[in-house]
Design an enzyme around this catalytic site. Structure first.
Site, mmCIF file in Angstrom:
data_model
loop_
_atom_site.group_PDB
_atom_site.id
_atom_site.type_symbol
_atom_site.label_atom_id
_atom_site.label_comp_id
_atom_site.label_asym_id
_atom_site.label_seq_id
_atom_site.Cartn_x
_atom_site.Cartn_y
_atom_site.Cartn_z
ATOM 1 N N GLU A 252 15.066 -18.824 -18.347
ATOM 2 C CA GLU A 252 15.107 -18.890 -20.132
ATOM 3 C C GLU A 252 15.689 -20.090 -20.472
ATOM 4 O O GLU A 252 16.767 -20.705 -20.103
ATOM 5 C CB GLU A 252 15.732 -17.770 -20.757
ATOM 6 C CG GLU A 252 15.417 -17.550 -22.361
ATOM 7 C CD GLU A 252 14.173 -17.894 -22.718
ATOM 8 O OE1 GLU A 252 13.187 -17.169 -22.313
ATOM 9 O OE2 GLU A 252 13.905 -18.465 -23.589
ATOM 10 N N THR A 296 7.895 -18.702 -24.035
ATOM 11 C CA THR A 296 7.601 -18.315 -22.538
ATOM 12 C C THR A 296 6.403 -17.991 -22.144
ATOM 13 O O THR A 296 6.198 -18.210 -21.000
ATOM 14 C CB THR A 296 8.715 -17.074 -22.377
ATOM 15 O OG1 THR A 296 10.187 -17.099 -22.889
ATOM 16 C CG2 THR A 296 8.884 -16.799 -20.802
ATOM 17 N N HIS A 411 19.215 -17.414 -23.678
ATOM 18 C CA HIS A 411 18.243 -17.276 -24.698
ATOM 19 C C HIS A 411 18.851 -17.411 -25.976
ATOM 20 O O HIS A 411 20.042 -16.723 -26.188
ATOM 21 C CB HIS A 411 17.327 -16.103 -25.023
ATOM 22 C CG HIS A 411 16.185 -16.070 -25.661
ATOM 23 N ND1 HIS A 411 16.291 -16.426 -27.029
ATOM 24 C CD2 HIS A 411 14.952 -16.288 -25.474
ATOM 25 C CE1 HIS A 411 15.209 -16.381 -27.690
ATOM 26 N NE2 HIS A 411 14.170 -16.105 -26.734
ATOM 27 N N ASP A 470 11.708 -22.499 -18.566
ATOM 28 C CA ASP A 470 10.335 -22.106 -19.424
ATOM 29 C C ASP A 470 10.122 -23.321 -20.396
ATOM 30 O O ASP A 470 9.071 -23.625 -20.536
ATOM 31 C CB ASP A 470 10.137 -20.564 -19.749
ATOM 32 C CG ASP A 470 11.331 -20.490 -20.675
ATOM 33 O OD1 ASP A 470 12.368 -21.129 -20.758
ATOM 34 O OD2 ASP A 470 11.292 -19.325 -21.374
ATOM 35 N N HIS A 471 11.117 -23.612 -21.087
ATOM 36 C CA HIS A 471 11.025 -24.608 -22.004
ATOM 37 C C HIS A 471 12.401 -25.030 -22.641
ATOM 38 O O HIS A 471 13.271 -24.590 -22.127
ATOM 39 C CB HIS A 471 10.125 -23.839 -23.358
ATOM 40 C CG HIS A 471 10.770 -22.614 -23.803
ATOM 41 N ND1 HIS A 471 11.888 -22.443 -24.341
ATOM 42 C CD2 HIS A 471 10.182 -21.244 -23.375
ATOM 43 C CE1 HIS A 471 12.020 -21.169 -24.547
ATOM 44 N NE2 HIS A 471 11.191 -20.564 -23.958
HETATM 45 C C1 GP9 Z 1 11.246 -12.603 -24.011
HETATM 46 C C2 GP9 Z 1 11.423 -13.671 -23.363
HETATM 47 C C3 GP9 Z 1 11.954 -14.718 -24.735
HETATM 48 O O1 GP9 Z 1 10.585 -11.564 -23.674
HETATM 49 O O2 GP9 Z 1 10.638 -13.991 -22.811
HETATM 50 O O3 GP9 Z 1 10.711 -15.270 -25.110
HETATM 51 P P1 GP9 Z 1 10.768 -16.823 -26.208
HETATM 52 O O4 GP9 Z 1 11.341 -16.344 -27.331
HETATM 53 O O5 GP9 Z 1 11.861 -17.817 -25.126
HETATM 54 O O6 GP9 Z 1 9.412 -17.116 -25.983
HETATM 55 MN MN MN Z 2 11.527 -18.416 -23.133
#
Ligand code: GP9
Ligand code: MN
Length: 631
Positions: A252, A296, A411, A470-471
């Site tokens: 994340e 994500t 996150h 992921d980003h």
């Molecule tokens: C939630 C997690 C976070 O299941 O993948 O999502 P995001 O906010 O990063 O898109």
């Molecule tokens: Mn994410």
């Protein structure tokens, strides 16, 4: 019996009864998580507001029809609530239109439906009975006959209430409508009925675009890919990981700027820094995330399909019914068992539906884990217990397997318990950035611990481990703090460079490890991994390349049309030299410039073409016309 002047009209009585019932159901029969009083308040008002709006529409009818509208409205509304409740008891999710037409789901429900209905459910129809009785017996006293002005005023009032509800929802959850997020969020904020309308609009939009496509477009797209994207030469590493398990860790909000970097003299990610130096590791230092609004889920989409996500909305929501030829499906043809381990609500990003369609065999969601107050923070289960608790699943899994972990601790807003913090907080005007170092350090430790567990269990030797960010986690809003930390100004060029996320492939037993500086993106993950596994589907269609093979495509495209190429970075309308970061030219549209110095223009054109081809595939659901042969 009823004196007209003492009673409310039936449409108002119905709105109150039905609205209250809906709220009580949300609150006590569905399992909707409420994090603060604002959410509680929105849940309450959306129930009442939807009921007011609906029953107010009855004022447009004459007496008898008005009564009929109200009683059938209450009945149908209650049935919708009831069906959702039954569905929810089984799937822990709300009904979506595509799901209704999906054979498997309905069949699942069919066999167990009786066990899902309780005799007390009859009580849900109490208000319907009352409304039905009143509507039959007191037509004169309880109906209203407004003049046109009155009708308009009543309707306008109801619409204003709804608008108020939507504004509050947007404040509580910005971009709720554009990004969709999660059905629970939608229901929580705008109510079940508005959610169904929203879902219907989203689906009919997707369907209309689909209806007009016929598959002819694919020839042109295929030619484009063969000419510009794919290289036909095989990499030296083709098949080096043949038959191995693939453990994919999607980390994340993990950005590359912390790799090999320090905070107050301490390494931020000591374990990963060591890992990328190992002879068994390939590390791509110029690997970019390419996600858009679906965050994500977009990164997952890129990885599994080698297609671009959509310019707006999350493709996991808008086109979850499409035909794809995703990695889990291809690997399935080669005997792989595929699964995802992610301790969040299964319907978040519509994963429960999309994963099935992508060919995943199993999704270990929140309920597969033991989640307690102590072992969770922020978005849910902490990364260390996630990996710990997953070991038993991995150990009993059929091999070879393809398994994706999605971590959560790092996150936004990057919360961490004091006892889990092993590096200092940063000191800047951005709490977000200050916290980030602690949570990413925690995740680094969690991955280290996971590697130890994999080794102890014997799984390590038979697997390859892929780690990818992921980003971004730190947005442009924190540029001042970021610039303080990095010691340089954050120009649009630097902003693009900050879109780099780590991509590491660890292949136990391999000893040619290196740091690869070629530009790369999430779109390239699928062909790269498949090639390592010795899988090269002949007629695969996608926009990525095997990063270890002879390269062809020489740019990384972002969803907004910006890009990075071998020599240039195109960002905020400016073309930069990639090596020096120096601005080469600045005009709003480089593609219209015919001068020789216009080096970014031609690439920009190709980027736009490629993005639109990818969109055509998705909007038109073109793969349903294509015959994939994976073996
Ligand atoms: C939630 C997690 C976070 O299941 O993948 O999502 P995001 O906010 O990063 O898109
Ligand atoms: Mn994410």
């Amino acid at each position: 019996m009823f004196q007209k002047r003492f009673t409310l009209p039936l449409y108002q009585i119905a709105a109150l009864l039905f609205g209250l019932k809906t709220y009580i159901m949300y609150r006590f029969m569905f399992n909707i998580s409420l994090d603060n009083t604002m959410q509680e308040f929105i849940l309450f008002i959306n129930a009442i507001v939807s009921a007011i709006l609906f029953f107010t529409l009855s004022v447009w009818f004459k007496e008898r029809r008005q009564m009929k509208f109200i009683r059938y409205g209450a009945l149908i509304g209650t049935l919708i609530l009831f069906f959702n409740l039954v569905f929810y008891r089984n799937f822990n999710d709300f009904i979506t239109i595509p799901v209704l037409f999906q054979g498997s789901n309905a069949a699942d429900l069919g066999s167990s439906i009786l066990t899902l209905i309780k005799w007390t459910d009859v009580l849900l129809f109490t208000d319907v009975v009352i409304i039905w009785y009143l509507s039959k017996k007191h037509v004169q006293t309880l109906s209203v006959q407004h003049l046109r002005k009155g009708k308009i005023a009543a309707t306008a009032f109801a619409i204003a209430l709804l608008a108020g509800n939507f504004v509050l929802a947007e404040i509580e959850r910005p971009q709720l409508f554009q990004r969709s997020f999660d059905r629970e969020y939608l229901v929580k904020n705008i109510g079940l009925f508005n959610y169904h309308i929203y879902d219907a609009v989203l689906n009919s939009k997707a369907q209309t675009k689909r209806v007009f496509a016929d598959g002819n477009e694919l020839t042109e797209i295929k030619d484009y890919i063969n000419e510009n994207v794919k290289s036909n030469e095989q990499s030296d590493l083709f098949g080096i990981a043949k038959g191995k398990n693939v453990i994919f860790i999607s980390v994340e909000s993990f950005q590359s700027f912390v790799i090999n970097n320090e905070l107050y003299g301490e390494e931020v990610t000591p374990f990963l820094n060591e890992l990328i130096k190992e002879d068994s590791s390939l590390y791509f230092e110029n690997f970019y995330n390419q996600v858009a609004q679906g965050r994500t889920s977009d990164s997952e989409f890129l990885v599994e399909n080698s297609l671009y996500p959509l310019p707006s909305g999350a493709v996991f929501f808008t086109n979850a019914q499409n035909e794809y030829n995703a990695m889990p499906e291809i690997l399935g043809d080669y005997g792989y068992y595929s699964s995802v381990l992610h301790a969040n609500n299964k319907s978040f990003w519509n994963r429960d539906i999309m994963y099935k369609n992508l060919g995943y065999d199993y999704f270990y969601g929140e309920e597969a884990f033991e989640v307690t107050e102590e072992n969770s923070i922020g978005w849910g289960l902490k990364d260390k217990p996630l990996f710990e608790q997953s070991m038993k699943y991995l150990q009993s899994m059929e091999q070879p397997f393809y398994t994706k972990f999605i971590t959560l601790t790092n996150h936004f807003p990057f919360e961490l318990d004091e006892e889990d913090a092993t590096i200092e907080r940063y000191d800047s005007n951005s709490n977000t950035l200050n916290n980030y170092f602690q949570t990413i350090r925690y995740t680094d430790e969690a991955i280290k611990q996971f590697f130890d567990q994999l080794k102890a269990s014997g799984l390590y030797e038979d697997s390859i481990i892929v780690i990818m960010g992921d980003h971004f986690g730190i947005s442009e809003n924190h540029n001042q703090a970021m610039s303080q930390y990095l010691g340089k100004e954050i120009t649009p060029y630097e902003q693009t460079q900050l879109q780099r996320v780590p991509f590491i492939i660890n292949i136990p037993g391999y000893d040619g490890g290196k740091v690869i500086s070629d530009i790369a993106g999430q779109i390239d993950v699928k062909p790269t991994l498949l090639n390592l596994l010795g899988i090269q589907p002949q007629n695969n269609l996608g926009f990525g390349i095997d990063l270890l093979g002879k390269q062809k495509e020489d740019f990384v495209a972002f969803r907004n049309g910006e890009f990075v190429s071998d020599d240039y970075v195109y960002s905020s309308g400016t073309c930069y030299d990639r090596q020096t970061g120096e601005a080469l030219e600045s005009q709003s549209d480089v593609s219209t410039q015919e001068k020789p110095s216009n080096v970014c223009g031609p690439i920009k054109k190709q980027v736009e073409k490629e993005l639109s081809y990818s969109d055509e595939i998705i909007y038109g659901d073109l793969f349903r016309f294509y015959n994939f042969e994976n073996k």
